[in-house]
Design an enzyme around this catalytic site. Structure first.
Site, mmCIF file in Angstrom:
data_model
loop_
_atom_site.group_PDB
_atom_site.id
_atom_site.type_symbol
_atom_site.label_atom_id
_atom_site.label_comp_id
_atom_site.label_asym_id
_atom_site.label_seq_id
_atom_site.Cartn_x
_atom_site.Cartn_y
_atom_site.Cartn_z
ATOM 1 N N LYS A 259 61.724 47.309 13.156
ATOM 2 C CA LYS A 259 61.609 45.849 13.218
ATOM 3 C C LYS A 259 60.311 45.459 13.920
ATOM 4 C CE LYS A 259 63.761 41.789 15.447
ATOM 5 N NZ LYS A 259 64.954 41.237 16.140
ATOM 6 N N ASP A 264 59.406 36.496 18.811
ATOM 7 C CA ASP A 264 60.630 35.892 18.299
ATOM 8 C C ASP A 264 60.960 34.642 19.102
ATOM 9 O OD1 ASP A 264 63.040 35.270 17.183
ATOM 10 O OD2 ASP A 264 64.128 37.022 17.970
ATOM 11 N N LYS A 271 65.195 29.511 20.511
ATOM 12 C CA LYS A 271 65.783 30.087 21.722
ATOM 13 C C LYS A 271 65.510 29.153 22.899
ATOM 14 C CE LYS A 271 65.042 35.004 20.599
ATOM 15 N NZ LYS A 271 66.450 35.445 20.564
ATOM 16 N N ASP A 282 59.607 42.246 20.650
ATOM 17 C CA ASP A 282 60.531 42.327 19.513
ATOM 18 C C ASP A 282 59.966 43.141 18.340
ATOM 19 O OD1 ASP A 282 63.130 41.700 18.741
ATOM 20 O OD2 ASP A 282 62.577 39.818 17.758
ATOM 21 N N ASP A 341 67.493 32.644 14.104
ATOM 22 C CA ASP A 341 67.227 33.609 15.171
ATOM 23 C C ASP A 341 67.794 34.995 14.838
ATOM 24 O OD1 ASP A 341 66.226 34.512 17.547
ATOM 25 O OD2 ASP A 341 67.772 33.589 18.808
ATOM 26 N N GLU A 343 66.808 37.004 12.654
ATOM 27 C CA GLU A 343 65.732 37.258 11.699
ATOM 28 C C GLU A 343 65.459 38.743 11.483
ATOM 29 O OE1 GLU A 343 65.264 36.866 14.845
ATOM 30 O OE2 GLU A 343 63.887 38.513 15.259
ATOM 31 N N ARG A 345 67.412 41.275 10.938
ATOM 32 C CA ARG A 345 68.147 41.823 9.788
ATOM 33 C C ARG A 345 67.539 41.376 8.473
ATOM 34 N NH1 ARG A 345 73.452 39.211 12.321
ATOM 35 N NH2 ARG A 345 72.167 39.639 14.146
HETATM 36 N N1 BES Z 1 65.313 39.768 19.050
HETATM 37 C C1 BES Z 1 66.621 39.244 19.199
HETATM 38 C C2 BES Z 1 67.566 40.229 19.901
HETATM 39 C C3 BES Z 1 67.326 40.464 21.373
HETATM 40 C C4 BES Z 1 67.996 39.711 22.301
HETATM 41 C C5 BES Z 1 66.495 41.467 21.800
HETATM 42 C C6 BES Z 1 67.811 39.939 23.645
HETATM 43 C C7 BES Z 1 66.300 41.701 23.155
HETATM 44 C C8 BES Z 1 66.967 40.934 24.069
HETATM 45 C C9 BES Z 1 67.230 38.929 17.846
HETATM 46 O O1 BES Z 1 66.331 38.548 16.864
HETATM 47 C C10 BES Z 1 68.163 37.798 18.040
HETATM 48 O O2 BES Z 1 67.709 36.747 18.378
HETATM 49 N N2 BES Z 1 69.448 38.027 17.798
HETATM 50 C C11 BES Z 1 70.440 37.031 17.960
HETATM 51 C C12 BES Z 1 71.383 37.114 16.801
HETATM 52 C C13 BES Z 1 72.381 35.984 16.747
HETATM 53 C C14 BES Z 1 71.676 34.693 16.432
HETATM 54 C C15 BES Z 1 73.416 36.301 15.702
HETATM 55 C C16 BES Z 1 71.153 37.293 19.278
HETATM 56 O O3 BES Z 1 71.407 38.449 19.588
HETATM 57 O O4 BES Z 1 71.426 36.343 19.991
HETATM 58 ZN ZN ZN Z 2 64.394 39.244 17.081
HETATM 59 MN MN MN Z 3 65.933 36.443 16.917
#
Ligand code: BES
Ligand code: ZN
Ligand code: MN
Length: 507
Positions: A259, A264, A271, A282, A341, A343, A345
């Site tokens: 990834k 992000d 966020k 990220d 968010d 993204e 996947r």
């Molecule tokens: N890059 C984030 C995941 C992340 C969160 C990495 C905290 C490191 C620390 C990812 O893109 C994300 O935002 N995931 C969301 C998914 C949700 C919206 C289903 C998450 O984990 O909140």
């Molecule tokens: Zn992310």
């Molecule tokens: Mn995200």
């Protein structure tokens, strides 16, 4: 950014050594050569020789650094890497140093020295790129002292340790760079440099090519950004001399997908401010797979390795995808985006489809994918999921040897319904606060075409907020050592295993 210390193996300590490190085990048995007076003294000073402990004995001119090695019966590469990192941190300004490994009965010299180099190099890492007054440190020379009979193994371990350390340094450097200074274009450029030095082929898709290849997930996420996306593909082909062949005479292929979100923000599903901090990291999965592919030649890996990194920012610009939009991934499957968010996947789906087209014997993806995985496993342990117990087992074993903690999580098929969309093949999020890491894994599984696959969620350990052992504050390059162990020991033509956690009855 900082140059690695220089290392050499030797069977006799150089006269001018300013600091000497020595391993000491717990209990009555000394780990290396018989302990001298200093060891007696150390015990009196309360030094117990547990792993991570150290005692510096200095006489004004030279210092002797005793390094806890723990129970000699359990001493392995994990303990060696940590003790070596502690050694590096205990050094002050010394430029000529000795690490005395003579008489250490196990692990074999090759593995021991490799781990020691990884530990010293990892703990010596500095990221000074943006400081106006860089802390100039003396160039350090580490003489690794071994027994005569171990010299050949030690030299091989030294070369391997350096190759791993260079890969780790690359991955840390790009991940630590500021997001405005490491756009997708910049990351692709860094990968080009890396490929040139590693002797691997590289191909970079620009925006136009990404569209022509129908990478709808990557294009969709990139829409909200002023920076154009990239897709980086790096290919390592083993030399004839090292190439392994499966029963069918083919050289096996391992595809790695990482990834690469260089920042992000969450997109329109923005966020909150504090959650955005650290989101420059990220792209750590992309950094890990590219660093791995580029280190394969130096390590004499016997399988073909293809690293694929979809790279973009996730931003809320005026042309950004909106909650409710539907994207078409390269294999034709459609995803309704209900949270921009989620993204990772979306871009990984395209990357995984490209990976399947390489007809790989195994696919491993690495991603800072979910906050849910951090909730479950914290900042030190990565989650691992997949559809094939043989590949999962091999990846776990590789992680154990690499000293990178991972823990297997299930992929219950019954949770697939959480992803049912009213209008598309699937949606990109499941139920609020339910099994977020697993549901993300289930999205990815849709795009591997049934090929043996494992997914490493490194959202927790990709970066750390304080230094410990071989890790410095900031990016860790988590996954690089595991992937290098994995591709270095990959066995062609293993029998496929069942899906992860089928035995739960929900698989
Ligand atoms: N890059 C984030 C995941 C992340 C969160 C990495 C905290 C490191 C620390 C990812 O893109 C994300 O935002 N995931 C969301 C998914 C949700 C919206 C289903 C998450 O984990 O909140
Ligand atoms: Zn992310
Ligand atoms: Mn995200």
């Amino acid at each position: 950014m900082s140059p690695l210390p220089s290392f050499e193996t030797t069977t006799s300590a150089p006269a001018g050594a300013e600091a000497t490190g020595r391993l000491v085990g717990t209990g009555p048995v000394a780990l290396g050569r018989e302990g001298g007076v200093s060891e007696e003294l150390a015990r009196r000073r309360g030094f117990c020789a547990t792993v991570g402990e150290r005692l510096v004995l200095a006489d004004g001119e030279r210092s002797e650094i005793l390094l806890g090695a723990g129970d000699p019966g359990r001493f392995g590469t994990f303990e060696a890497r940590r003790a070596a990192a502690v050694f590096a941190r205990a050094l002050a300004g010394e430029s000529e140093c000795v690490l005395d490994l003579r008489g250490v009965p196990a692990p074999p010299a090759r593995d021991l020295v490799q781990a020691v180099v990884e530990g010293v190099a990892g703990a010596s890492y500095r990221f000074e790129h943006y400081r106006s007054a860089r802390r100039e440190e003396p160039s350090r020379r580490v003489h690794v002292l071994v027994d005569e009979a171990d010299l050949a193994g030690a030299e091989e371990g030294l070369a391997r340790g350096l190759a791993v350390a260079e890969a780790v340094t690359f991955a840390r450097d790009v991940s630590n760079r500021a997001p405005g200074d490491l756009t997708p274009t910049d990351l692709a450029e860094a990968a080009r440099h890396l490929a040139a030095s590693g002797g691997v082929r590289i191909e970079v898709f620009d925006e136009e090519r990404i569209a022509a290849e129908r990478l709808g997930g990557l294009l969709g996420v990139a829409r909200g950004s002023a920076e154009p996306p990239r897709l980086v593909k790096m290919t390592y082909e083993p030399d004839d001399g090292v190439a392994l062949r499966g029963a069918d005479g083919r050289v096996p292929t391992v595809a790695l997908v990482g990834k690469g979100i260089t920042f992000d923000s969450g997109g329109l599903s923005l966020k909150p401010p504090t959650s955005m901090i650290g989101m420059k990291h990220d792209m750590s999965g992309a950094a890990a797979v590219l660093a791995t592919a580029a280190a394969c030649r130096a390590l004499g890996v016997g399988v073909r390795v293809v690293a694929i990194a979809p790279v973009t920012e996730n931003m809320p610009g005026g042309r950004a995808i909106k909650p409710g939009d539907v994207l078409t991934i390269r294999n034709g499957k459609t995803i309704e985006v209900l949270n921009t968010d989620a993204e990772g996947r979306l871009v990984l789906s395209d990357g995984l489809v490209l990976a399947t087209e390489e007809e790989p014997d195994a696919i491993v993806d690495v991603a800072t994918l979910t906050g849910a995985c951090v909730v479950a496993l914290g900042g030190e342990v990565a989650g691992v999921m997949g559809n094939d117990s043989v590949v999962l087992g091999a990846l776990e074993e590789a992680a154990r040897r690499a000293g990178e903690p991972v823990w297997r999580l299930p992929l219950p098929s019954s949770y697939r319904r959480h992803l049912d969309s009213d209008i598309a093949d699937l949606k990109n999020v499941g139920k609020e606060r339910e099994a977020g890491a697993l549901v993300a894994g289930l999205v990815l599984e849709e795009f591997v075409a049934g090929r043996p696959w494992a997914h490493l969620d490194i959202a927790g350990p990709a970066h750390v907020d304080e230094a410990r052992y071989e890790l410095q504050k900031g990016a860790t390059a988590f996954g690089v050592r595991t992937l290098l162990e994995f591709v270095g020991s990959f066995e062609p033509g293993g029998a496929a295993g069942p899906r992860s956690a089928d035995h739960l009855g929900v698989g």
